[in-house]
Write an enzyme that holds these catalytic residues in place. Structure first.
Site, PDB file in Angstrom:
ATOM      1  N   THR A 170      41.066  10.437  84.194  1.00 30.40           N
ATOM      2  CA  THR A 170      39.771  11.121  84.211  1.00 30.40           C
ATOM      3  C   THR A 170      38.942  10.554  85.349  1.00 30.40           C
ATOM      4  OG1 THR A 170      39.773  11.573  81.856  1.00 30.40           O
ATOM      5  CG2 THR A 170      37.620  11.314  82.875  1.00 30.40           C
ATOM      6  N   ARG A 198      41.252  21.501  71.512  1.00 31.79           N
ATOM      7  CA  ARG A 198      40.708  20.134  71.453  1.00 31.79           C
ATOM      8  C   ARG A 198      39.782  19.848  72.648  1.00 31.79           C
ATOM      9  NH1 ARG A 198      40.680  15.432  74.928  1.00 31.79           N
ATOM     10  NH2 ARG A 198      40.650  13.580  73.618  1.00 31.79           N
ATOM     11  N   VAL A 199      38.640  19.265  72.345  1.00 31.04           N
ATOM     12  CA  VAL A 199      37.704  18.844  73.387  1.00 31.04           C
ATOM     13  C   VAL A 199      37.473  17.345  73.200  1.00 31.04           C
ATOM     14  CG1 VAL A 199      35.361  19.087  74.292  1.00 31.04           C
ATOM     15  CG2 VAL A 199      36.581  21.106  73.462  1.00 31.04           C
ATOM     16  N   GLY A 200      37.558  16.600  74.289  1.00 28.83           N
ATOM     17  CA  GLY A 200      37.360  15.151  74.213  1.00 28.83           C
ATOM     18  C   GLY A 200      35.920  14.754  74.449  1.00 28.83           C
ATOM     19  N   ASP A 201      35.735  13.517  74.871  1.00 26.62           N
ATOM     20  CA  ASP A 201      34.390  12.980  75.060  1.00 26.62           C
ATOM     21  C   ASP A 201      33.760  13.364  76.399  1.00 26.62           C
ATOM     22  OD1 ASP A 201      36.503  11.356  76.186  1.00 26.62           O
ATOM     23  OD2 ASP A 201      34.908   9.979  76.820  1.00 26.62           O
ATOM     24  N   THR A 221      36.205   6.868  80.354  1.00 24.47           N
ATOM     25  CA  THR A 221      37.563   7.406  80.284  1.00 24.47           C
ATOM     26  C   THR A 221      38.292   6.714  79.141  1.00 24.47           C
ATOM     27  OG1 THR A 221      39.647   7.751  81.461  1.00 24.47           O
ATOM     28  CG2 THR A 221      38.468   5.730  81.971  1.00 24.47           C
ATOM     29  N   GLY A 222      39.197   7.431  78.516  1.00 21.32           N
ATOM     30  CA  GLY A 222      39.929   6.825  77.404  1.00 21.32           C
ATOM     31  C   GLY A 222      40.225   7.864  76.355  1.00 21.32           C
ATOM     32  N   THR A 223      40.679   7.431  75.204  1.00 18.21           N
ATOM     33  CA  THR A 223      40.999   8.369  74.131  1.00 18.21           C
ATOM     34  C   THR A 223      39.698   8.913  73.559  1.00 18.21           C
ATOM     35  OG1 THR A 223      42.837   6.900  73.707  1.00 18.21           O
ATOM     36  CG2 THR A 223      42.497   8.639  72.123  1.00 18.21           C
ATOM     37  N   GLY A 224      39.415  10.156  73.925  1.00 19.22           N
ATOM     38  CA  GLY A 224      38.094  10.738  73.695  1.00 19.22           C
ATOM     39  C   GLY A 224      37.609  10.699  72.261  1.00 19.22           C
TER      40      GLY A 224
HETATM   41  N1  ASP Z   1      38.501  10.878  77.871  1.00 21.09           N
HETATM   42  C1  ASP Z   1      39.378  11.983  78.157  1.00 21.09           C
HETATM   43  C2  ASP Z   1      39.531  12.848  76.932  1.00 21.09           C
HETATM   44  O1  ASP Z   1      39.685  12.301  75.857  1.00 21.09           O
HETATM   45  C3  ASP Z   1      40.733  11.585  78.625  1.00 21.09           C
HETATM   46  C4  ASP Z   1      40.840  10.457  79.583  1.00 21.09           C
HETATM   47  O2  ASP Z   1      39.841   9.844  79.950  1.00 21.09           O
HETATM   48  O3  ASP Z   1      41.966  10.171  80.015  1.00 21.09           O
HETATM   49  O4  ASP Z   1      39.579  14.044  77.070  1.00 21.09           O
END
Ligand code: ASP
Length: 309
Positions: A170, A198-201, A221-224
């Protein structure tokens, strides 16, 4: 490989050059954030725009947001499928619509009506992300969708080796301009093989992006799913504002105590109230860089050096 590393470092150096040039000549933070993210969206090395990861059905669903710290205005788009620069769609939502967040077909339509560039979704396609999708679907025991017609590429990128995809791709930028205004923006393809819309953060203001002048600016960035539940971007700013923590203390607490405590992974780039840059992450690495008006510059991929600045 050294080639892959050099490619990421060059991309980050170019991003710093683009942003620094705009800010040094008195440009607005919002223009710097948009311009840098547009460049990263066009770069297939990152999981945003071209190079984005694919959904379970082999499509692209792009999310982005931007927030201006002087007015607390914000704009976000989720589930775009054919807009070349999602960050520009987020900015247009902020500036030219009465809403903060637009999603799905309506968001694509709004962006097109705003005159933003529309592309065929195969524009976003890279073999690397296709291979990741196939790997996840195999693990999940789900049949792979058809390879997008005409999208196979033997480009330079496919020749690079990517030992793991856990360093998230990201893209995010936080900038402070000469008026002291802080702007933060984030753009992503989301997570590989995501399902059900699905929508992340990343397009969620307060989770993936936040900015408030005199307090901070954050892009994540990360697991949303974890970033949404912990309202990470806002939580960092709130700690700075209410507890008087430094940007680096606040970011480290939220990432290493709260996020790690829930077994979530990822990281943030942050500007403190005076524009001091910092970052924090609990993964093996995070592609990251900063530049200051005094000419300090750092580009990093791997180890986390606390209090780097
Ligand atoms: N944060 C993003 C999401 O969860 C993914 C990522 O940062 O790699 O959509």
């Amino acid at each position: 490989s050294p080639e892959t590393e050099a490619a990421y470092e060059a991309a980050l150096a170019h991003a710093l050059d683009t942003g620094s040039e705009i800010l040094a000549s008195g440009g607005a933070a919002i223009d710097a954030v948009e311009a840098v993210i547009m460049g990263l969206e066009d770069n297939p090395l990152f999981n945003a725009g071209r190079g984005a990861v694919l959904t379970e059905t082999g499509e692209f669903s792009l999310d982005s947001s931007i927030m201006a710290g002087d007015t607390l205005n914000a704009g976000a788009v989720a589930g775009l499928s054919n807009i070349r620069h999602p960050i520009s769609a987020a900015r247009a939502a902020m500036e030219n619509s009465p809403h903060v967040m637009l999603a799905g077909e309506g968001a694509d339509q709004f962006a097109a009506e705003q005159g933003l560039e529309v592309v065929d979704p195969t524009y976003f396609f890279t073999e690397r992300r296709w291979d990741s999708l196939i790997r996840v679907l195999e693990r999940r025991g789900v049949e792979a969708p058809a390879h997008p017609l005409g999208a196979a590429q033997e480009d330079e990128l496919s020749m690079l080796s990517f030992p793991d995809d856990r360093k998230f791709g990201t893209v995010g930028v936080v900038a402070m301009d000469q008026t002291g205004t802080i702007v933060a923006g984030t753009s992503t393809g989301g997570t590989t093989a995501k399902r059900w819309g699905r929508v992340g953060d990343s397009p969620v203001i307060g989770a993936g992006t936040y900015a408030a002048n005199g307090v901070c600016g954050v892009s994540a960035t990360g697991t949303g799913e974890y970033f949404i539940r912990l309202a990470i971007a806002y939580a960092i700013c709130a700690r700075i504002e209410l507890l008087g923590e430094t940007a680096s203390e606040a970011a480290d607490h939220v990432i290493h105590t709260q996020l790690t405590g829930l077994e979530g992974d990822g990281g943030v780039i942050v500007l403190g109230p005076d524009g001091t840059p910092t970052w924090s992450f609990n993964t093996e690495g995070m592609y990251r860089a900063y530049a200051t008006s005094e000419g300090r510059r750092e580009i990093e991929i791997y180890e986390y050096n606390e209090g780097a600045f």
